[in-house]
Enzyme design. Structure first.
Site, PDB file in Angstrom:
ATOM      1  N   LEU A 148       0.800  -1.225   0.000  1.00  0.00           N
ATOM      2  CA  LEU A 148       0.000   0.000   0.000  1.00  0.00           C
ATOM      3  C   LEU A 148       0.834   1.276   0.000  1.00  0.00           C
ATOM      4  CD1 LEU A 148      -2.768  -1.284   2.446  1.00  0.00           C
ATOM      5  CD2 LEU A 148      -2.972  -0.993  -0.029  1.00  0.00           C
TER       6      LEU A 148
ATOM      7  N   VAL B 207       1.767   4.568  -2.455  1.00  0.00           N
ATOM      8  CA  VAL B 207       0.727   5.390  -3.091  1.00  0.00           C
ATOM      9  C   VAL B 207       0.039   4.683  -4.264  1.00  0.00           C
ATOM     10  CG1 VAL B 207       0.210   7.633  -4.077  1.00  0.00           C
ATOM     11  CG2 VAL B 207       2.007   7.419  -2.398  1.00  0.00           C
TER      12      VAL B 207
ATOM     13  N   ARG C 289       2.869  -4.770   4.637  1.00  0.00           N
ATOM     14  CA  ARG C 289       3.802  -5.234   5.671  1.00  0.00           C
ATOM     15  C   ARG C 289       3.812  -4.276   6.862  1.00  0.00           C
ATOM     16  NH1 ARG C 289      10.055  -5.270   4.117  1.00  0.00           N
ATOM     17  NH2 ARG C 289       9.516  -3.077   3.891  1.00  0.00           N
TER      18      ARG C 289
ATOM     19  N   ASN D 274       6.731  -3.001 -11.797  1.00  0.00           N
ATOM     20  CA  ASN D 274       7.570  -2.978 -13.000  1.00  0.00           C
ATOM     21  C   ASN D 274       8.615  -4.078 -12.889  1.00  0.00           C
ATOM     22  OD1 ASN D 274       6.623  -0.966 -14.713  1.00  0.00           O
ATOM     23  ND2 ASN D 274       7.557   0.621 -13.447  1.00  0.00           N
TER      24      ASN D 274
ATOM     25  N   SER E 267       0.337   1.387 -15.918  1.00  0.00           N
ATOM     26  CA  SER E 267       0.919   2.689 -16.235  1.00  0.00           C
ATOM     27  C   SER E 267      -0.074   3.809 -15.986  1.00  0.00           C
ATOM     28  CB  SER E 267       1.377   2.747 -17.689  1.00  0.00           C
ATOM     29  OG  SER E 267       1.844   4.052 -17.967  1.00  0.00           O
ATOM     30  N   GLY E 268       0.469   4.939 -15.613  1.00  0.00           N
ATOM     31  CA  GLY E 268      -0.388   6.113 -15.414  1.00  0.00           C
ATOM     32  C   GLY E 268      -0.036   6.846 -14.145  1.00  0.00           C
TER      33      GLY E 268
ATOM     34  N   LYS F 290       5.116  -3.534 -20.868  1.00  0.00           N
ATOM     35  CA  LYS F 290       5.202  -2.347 -20.007  1.00  0.00           C
ATOM     36  C   LYS F 290       6.619  -1.771 -20.030  1.00  0.00           C
ATOM     37  CE  LYS F 290       4.386   0.878 -17.060  1.00  0.00           C
ATOM     38  NZ  LYS F 290       5.078   0.901 -15.838  1.00  0.00           N
TER      39      LYS F 290
ATOM     40  N   HIS G 299       6.982   0.107 -23.197  1.00  0.00           N
ATOM     41  CA  HIS G 299       6.203   1.336 -23.010  1.00  0.00           C
ATOM     42  C   HIS G 299       7.065   2.377 -22.290  1.00  0.00           C
ATOM     43  CE1 HIS G 299       4.007   3.838 -20.123  1.00  0.00           C
ATOM     44  NE2 HIS G 299       3.001   3.892 -20.974  1.00  0.00           N
ATOM     45  N   ASN G 300       7.749   1.955 -21.252  1.00  0.00           N
ATOM     46  CA  ASN G 300       8.598   2.894 -20.507  1.00  0.00           C
ATOM     47  C   ASN G 300       9.782   3.373 -21.345  1.00  0.00           C
ATOM     48  OD1 ASN G 300       6.844   2.223 -18.478  1.00  0.00           O
ATOM     49  ND2 ASN G 300       8.409   1.957 -16.914  1.00  0.00           N
TER      50      ASN G 300
ATOM     51  N   GLU H 148       8.523   5.922 -23.498  1.00  0.00           N
ATOM     52  CA  GLU H 148       8.316   7.118 -22.655  1.00  0.00           C
ATOM     53  C   GLU H 148       9.637   7.902 -22.504  1.00  0.00           C
ATOM     54  OE1 GLU H 148       6.141   6.108 -18.995  1.00  0.00           O
ATOM     55  OE2 GLU H 148       7.662   7.266 -17.920  1.00  0.00           O
TER      56      GLU H 148
HETATM   57  P1  2AM Z   1       6.279  -1.294   3.538  1.00  0.00           P
HETATM   58  O1  2AM Z   1       5.292  -0.178   3.602  1.00  0.00           O
HETATM   59  O2  2AM Z   1       6.126  -2.265   4.627  1.00  0.00           O
HETATM   60  O3  2AM Z   1       7.697  -0.806   3.370  1.00  0.00           O
HETATM   61  C1  2AM Z   1       6.596  -0.063  -1.961  1.00  0.00           C
HETATM   62  O4  2AM Z   1       7.824   0.101  -1.345  1.00  0.00           O
HETATM   63  C2  2AM Z   1       5.789  -1.123  -1.277  1.00  0.00           C
HETATM   64  O5  2AM Z   1       6.532  -2.356  -1.261  1.00  0.00           O
HETATM   65  C3  2AM Z   1       5.426  -0.810   0.157  1.00  0.00           C
HETATM   66  O6  2AM Z   1       4.098  -1.199   0.348  1.00  0.00           O
HETATM   67  C4  2AM Z   1       6.386  -1.683   0.950  1.00  0.00           C
HETATM   68  O7  2AM Z   1       5.931  -2.105   2.203  1.00  0.00           O
HETATM   69  C5  2AM Z   1       6.469  -2.894   0.057  1.00  0.00           C
HETATM   70  N1  2AM Z   1       7.634  -3.717   0.347  1.00  0.00           N
HETATM   71  C6  2AM Z   1       8.925  -3.405   0.118  1.00  0.00           C
HETATM   72  N2  2AM Z   1       9.723  -4.431   0.494  1.00  0.00           N
HETATM   73  C7  2AM Z   1       8.922  -5.400   0.962  1.00  0.00           C
HETATM   74  C8  2AM Z   1       9.127  -6.699   1.465  1.00  0.00           C
HETATM   75  N3  2AM Z   1      10.357  -7.191   1.547  1.00  0.00           N
HETATM   76  N4  2AM Z   1       8.056  -7.413   1.862  1.00  0.00           N
HETATM   77  C9  2AM Z   1       6.828  -6.912   1.753  1.00  0.00           C
HETATM   78  N5  2AM Z   1       6.552  -5.695   1.273  1.00  0.00           N
HETATM   79  C10 2AM Z   1       7.576  -4.944   0.866  1.00  0.00           C
END
Ligand code: 2AM
Length: 483
Positions: A10, A12, A33, A104, A130-131, A185, A188-189, A192
């Site tokens: 989660l 953004v 997490r 990605n 994408s977006g 994708k 696409h990048n 871009e």
């Molecule tokens: P986090 O908020 O616990 O750091 C983008 O960085 C997303 O990937 C975030 O939701 C992040 O969780 C998650 N993320 C990065 N490394 C991770 C991992 N090893 N296990 C689970 N989620 C991870």
């Protein structure tokens, strides 16, 4: 009550996609997490219209809250975090359940994971999204590849969540098997990168040689956005020129450090182009331009070497410029350069599709890029039409419509590139596009000489234009004996 789908990760993008899915009427379970982001998402869902988003702090109850067969979209960092998240979640998943990676990701990682989870009866999709943040919330372009069964199962959600383009439908289609969604994708990048570089070069020549102010640039790009260049990137570029500096005088764009960041998909695109022997000079030039931009400190020193010694200044010419003519020429040069860049990207996709047997439909890709994504543009409609006219088109440049458009623009294009060269303004993207066009349209290239050299020093043999077969000549002996 069981929810229809789950989303893990989660940040953004993940939050926004979850809210988008909920808003389209699909109750969604969410997990992250770090649990504070779960609460944050649920709060946002409340605020943004009491959307059906259900938060969970532990993976087991998260998985169990989803209706069977379960579908979970992961939006976590590519690489090891994806493997870790699969491990965490799949412990509670059952045969027939489905995992979707929306990051990605390198396409081979998706293929490896698809095989690994299949051993446990789980289905897998690698889905390009994408977006940016805005797209994720209001309608992205979605590029799902992998298990068709999994796609069928969530098609109703994807069709509603994707950007909707009047007359051409939702910006999603089943891309193909394996890692094809990630691969598409990635390209696409890469495209871009090319678009952004070409726009930056247009800006450079207009500003540095044409002496246009930010206000004028804003007006020019706004005007361009009403015609054949209409696109998200031209629109945001026009916007950028009108933003004033909030920490001082003048405009913000002039204060932004000229050093470009990158996350790797452009580099992968160029690596794949090399791997498959597909010429992609515009995309490559845009990647190199980012590398050179990164050498800021060296460039500052180099500028000193040339300026302080009186060798040469920044801009090499001081010629009188007809602004109106320059603006029109640059517009045409930008459009023609863009056609070449897209031709390269599409041919890379096709080469990979042939290698892997993916059967990708290039026209469909152009269609799903028309909305939601960063390269969305009216121009993509023309690409779709070109592939509709001839799905086996070897190159967009030889589509009759594009061929005509390039020729109509070539004088302007050459004038702009010449002006930049004379002025010492680097234009790697537009120059690479022009060279691509000029090489591709010529029946005979100087490759005969390169081949002769190869045979001279390495006995690599050569073919002849007039006879079949493979030939070798003792170039050295003959040349020296005749001295
Ligand atoms: P986090 O908020 O616990 O750091 C983008 O960085 C997303 O990937 C975030 O939701 C992040 O969780 C998650 N993320 C990065 N490394 C991770 C991992 N090893 N296990 C689970 N989620 C991870």
């Amino acid at each position: 009550m069981a929810t229809r789908i789950g989303l893990a990760g989660l940040a953004v993008m993940g939050q926004n996609l979850a809210l988008n899915i909920a808003e389209k009427g699909f109750p969604i379970s969410v997990y992250n997490r770090t649990t504070s982001k779960v609460d944050e998402t649920v709060q946002r869902a409340k605020k943004e219209g009491n959307l059906p988003v259900y938060g969970f702090h532990d993976p087991e109850s998260f998985v169990n809250s989803i209706q069977k067969p379960r579908v979970i979209i992961m939006l976590v960092k590519a690489g090891a975090p994806v493997d870790q998240t699969i491990k965490t979640l799949s412990a509670y998943m059952e045969e027939g359940d489905c995992i979707i990676d929306g990051g990605n990701e390198w396409y081979e990682n998706t293929e490896r994971r698809e095989k690994a989870v299949a051993e446990r009866g789980l289905l897998y999709l690698g889905m390009g999204v994408s977006g940016g943040e805005e797209g994720a919330r209001n309608g992205p372009s979605l590029m799902p590849g992998g298990s068709y069964k999994a796609y069928e199962y969530i098609k109703d959600i994807l069709l509603k969540v994707a950007a909707q383009v009047p007359g051409s439908g939702p910006c999603v289609t089943y891309i193909g098997k394996g890692g094809s969604g990630n691969f598409v994708k990635m390209v696409h990048n890469g495209i871009e990168y090319g678009d952004m570089q070409l726009i930056a070069e247009a800006y450079d020549v207009l500003k540095s040689v044409g002496k246009l102010s930010n206000r004028e640039l804003h007006a020019v790009f706004s005007e361009w956005n009403k015609g054949e260049l209409l696109s998200f990137l031209i629109e945001i570029t026009a916007d950028i020129f009108k933003i004033e500096d909030d920490k001082g005088d003048g405009y913000l764009v002039d204060k932004v450090l000229d050093k470009t960041g990158m996350k790797g998909t452009g580099k992968w695109t160029v690596q794949q182009a090399a791997e498959l022997s597909v010429p992609a000079p515009t995309i490559e030039a845009s990647l190199d331009a980012r590398f050179i931009s990164g050498l800021k400190e060296e460039r500052v020193q180099a500028a000193k070497v040339f300026k302080e010694s009186g060798l040469c200044g920044d801009i090499l010419t001081d010629q009188e410029i007809d602004k109106k003519q320059l603006i029109e020429d640059v517009r045409r040069a930008l459009y023609a350069s863009k056609i070449c860049s897209y031709a390269q990207g599409m041919n890379l996709v096709r080469a990979k599709s042939m290698e892997k047997g993916w059967g990708l439909k290039l026209g469909e890709l152009a269609r799903i890029w028309k909305g939601g994504c960063i390269i969305r543009a009216i121009f993509l409609d023309r690409i779709k039409q070109a592939y509709d006219r001839n799905p086996d088109l070897p190159n967009l440049l030889v589509d009759p419509e594009f061929a005509k458009e390039m020729v109509e623009r070539q004088s302007a294009w050459r004038r702009v590139v010449s002006l930049a060269v004379d002025s010492g303004i680097s234009m790697p993207g537009m120059t690479a596009s022009l060279a691509y066009f000029d090489s591709y349209r010529r029946e005979r290239l100087p490759a005969n000489l390169v081949q002769a050299q190869r045979d001279y020093f390495g006995a690599h043999t050569y073919e002849r234009a007039d006879f079949d077969g493979s030939f070798h000549t003792e170039w050295f002996k003959i040349a020296k004996s005749k001295l």
